[in-house]
Design an enzyme around this catalytic site. Sequence first.
Site, PDB file in Angstrom:
ATOM      1  CG  ASP A   1     -65.122  60.952 -20.932  1.00  0.00           C
ATOM      2  OD1 ASP A   1     -64.102  60.574 -20.324  1.00  0.00           O
ATOM      3  OD2 ASP A   1     -65.146  61.214 -22.153  1.00  0.00           O
TER       4      ASP A   1
ATOM      5  CG  ASP B   1     -63.078  59.213 -16.600  1.00  0.00           C
ATOM      6  OD1 ASP B   1     -63.384  60.085 -15.757  1.00  0.00           O
ATOM      7  OD2 ASP B   1     -62.870  59.480 -17.812  1.00  0.00           O
TER       8      ASP B   1
ATOM      9  CG  ASP C   1     -71.373  45.936  -7.800  1.00  0.00           C
ATOM     10  OD1 ASP C   1     -71.659  44.779  -7.453  1.00  0.00           O
ATOM     11  OD2 ASP C   1     -72.153  46.671  -8.439  1.00  0.00           O
TER      12      ASP C   1
ATOM     13  CG  ASP D   1     -73.323  40.862  -9.281  1.00  0.00           C
ATOM     14  OD1 ASP D   1     -74.059  41.768  -9.676  1.00  0.00           O
ATOM     15  OD2 ASP D   1     -73.034  39.865  -9.973  1.00  0.00           O
TER      16      ASP D   1
ATOM     17  CD  GLU E   1     -78.249  41.618  -8.165  1.00  0.00           C
ATOM     18  OE1 GLU E   1     -78.875  42.044  -9.127  1.00  0.00           O
ATOM     19  OE2 GLU E   1     -77.191  40.964  -8.290  1.00  0.00           O
TER      20      GLU E   1
ATOM     21  CG  HIS F   1     -76.674  48.274 -12.989  1.00  0.00           C
ATOM     22  ND1 HIS F   1     -77.050  48.046 -11.681  1.00  0.00           N
ATOM     23  CD2 HIS F   1     -76.009  47.166 -13.395  1.00  0.00           C
ATOM     24  CE1 HIS F   1     -76.624  46.842 -11.327  1.00  0.00           C
ATOM     25  NE2 HIS F   1     -75.986  46.291 -12.335  1.00  0.00           N
ATOM     26  CG  ASP F   2     -78.952  44.821 -13.615  1.00  0.00           C
ATOM     27  OD1 ASP F   2     -78.089  45.049 -14.483  1.00  0.00           O
ATOM     28  OD2 ASP F   2     -78.691  44.271 -12.525  1.00  0.00           O
TER      29      ASP F   2
HETATM   30  C1  GLC Z   1     -76.243  41.315 -11.350  1.00  0.00           C
HETATM   31  C2  GLC Z   1     -75.845  42.662 -11.902  1.00  0.00           C
HETATM   32  C3  GLC Z   1     -75.956  42.621 -13.398  1.00  0.00           C
HETATM   33  C4  GLC Z   1     -75.007  41.566 -13.920  1.00  0.00           C
HETATM   34  C5  GLC Z   1     -75.239  40.213 -13.222  1.00  0.00           C
HETATM   35  C6  GLC Z   1     -74.078  39.313 -13.443  1.00  0.00           C
HETATM   36  O1  GLC Z   1     -77.565  41.013 -11.573  1.00  0.00           O
HETATM   37  O2  GLC Z   1     -76.614  43.681 -11.330  1.00  0.00           O
HETATM   38  O3  GLC Z   1     -75.692  43.858 -13.997  1.00  0.00           O
HETATM   39  O4  GLC Z   1     -75.172  41.418 -15.301  1.00  0.00           O
HETATM   40  O5  GLC Z   1     -75.388  40.335 -11.841  1.00  0.00           O
HETATM   41  O6  GLC Z   1     -72.951  39.753 -12.723  1.00  0.00           O
HETATM   42 CA    CA Z   2     -62.957  58.653 -19.857  1.00  0.00          CA
END
Ligand code: GLC
Ligand code: CA
Length: 553
Positions: free
Chosen positions: A21, A29, A98, A200, A255, A327-328
């Site tokens: 941040d 950010d 992304d 994604d 993905e 992140h998942d």
């Molecule tokens: C993918 C992303 C995840 C998101 C999902 C819907 O799996 O990695 O974080 O919630 O798609 O976009």
């Molecule tokens: Ca910030």
Amino acid sequence: MNRTWWKEAVIYQIYPRSFMDSNGDGIGDIKGITSRLDYLKYLGVDVLWLSPIYQSPNDDNGYDISDYQAIMEEFGTMADFDEMLSEAHKRGLRVVMDLVVNHTSDEHRWFMESRKSTENEYRDYYIWREGKDAKTPPNNWGSCFGGSAWQYDEQTAMYYLHLFSRKQPDLNWDNPKVRKEVFDMMTWWCDKGIDGFRMDVISMISKTKDMPDGPITDFYGDYSPYCVHGPNIHKYLQEMNEKVLSRYDIMTVGETPGVTTELAKQYAGEDTHELNMVFQFEHVDNHGKYGKWDAQKWQLTKLKQILNRWQVDLYGKAWNSLFWDNHDQPRAVSRFGDDRPRYRELSAKMLATCLHMMQGSPYIYQGEELGMTNYPFQSPEEFHDIESINAYQEWCLSGEVSHEDFWPCITARSRDNARTPVQWDDSAQAGFTTGTPWIAVNPNYKEINAKAETEDPDSVFHYYKKLIALRKANPIMVYGKYEPLMEDSEELFVYTRTLDDVKLLTVCNFTDRRISFSIPEEFVGKSCLIANMENDYSKKELTLRPYEAFVLI
Ligand code: GLC
Ligand code: CA
């Protein structure tokens, strides 16, 4: 096999909200990212993948996009982005964006138009159906975030499809206008100079037109073939490749939930003209009685079976991503290693060795290079993630399972584990922000932080730095043929790589016990490329200590 820069690259994933941040509002950010580029350069990675930074109402932290060509206000401005991109390029770092085009936000202009009337010119941008009757959705599909995948909309008395939250309506890829909009938008970003796309849930963009009922499970791979690897998926990706991707020197990673090695050869084949590589989940999809909410560790032989199969099946045919977390997913060291203080560093290094010596492009998720751990959740009020909040609601508050039974499972797997702020130093809020962070900092930041680790040559950070440097100097790590050894061992992960007349051996002890191991004849006395502790490799018989890992060449 073709040699390409993206096969040789190490990718670092940034989850911008939690990275750095710059202005004290508690939210990471773009300027924060720019301020840490030197750190990333020092680590040695080649590519930065940014989780979404576009305008979004943040129902799913930016994976619900309301304008693909605008930056989320909390993250800064387009000028901040341009500056970050040019500063990254100055340092030789590439930037991958992304691309979330299975769905938009319900606050996207297209959807706001679409829901107005059946005659609206955007109606067919989304997937609308009549219910079976006034109270029953068109079919029984479930959303990945719980509940039905259909949302009734009063304005036109019809349902729209949302495979994720109801604020993430699915785009209708069968409409050529939708494809054109997406391809134009991608071209716009490429012309700006970005270096690729992480796509994604791209395996879900094509749905079976008649949409039959299917099994309801919590795992979206199981919807196949109705909405995963649907009938036109390869056609649409080839069209995307022809119209956009092939015109730029960029990297693409799809993905692809539910993908098999057979399908990967199509998605990311050497000459199928779709994507460069897949990002698949088989090795992180161990499910238990509450679906993905499960605290059990993989049995090592099962984990190896999956990873070995991906290594062997794709060799010379297609390209894969290598990762333990993102992140998942929960934090790698807590899930696959051992985050007790005594073993945290050793097991983090062991996991890194095991992964970086395999074939594929390695991904490092922010903080993984520090051996960051899962968060010690105390109560469900601490969850921020829509998936965890909904799951707790669906399983516990509904009375299906007791809190006592479910709590260890949800805390082991919650996506929030990965989303706590990066621990930069031992000052307040781990140096992430001068304000109040949007999600709590892991209390172990005094011991685990970037400042301490960059200063300590034996740290997890320096081990990752070394692995990355080794990849640059040893093409065998990228292109060598993989061969699994000791497949029945429940303790050791062992394999070789071979390129021309060079051969390399990787040995990893996945347990907290001493395990004996005899070095294969041809490797006795060879030199050590990297190891997380010392040993005498001139001897054939070794006793490996807990989480010991080494590579001989
Ligand atoms: C993918 C992303 C995840 C998101 C999902 C819907 O799996 O990695 O974080 O919630 O798609 O976009
Ligand atoms: Ca910030």
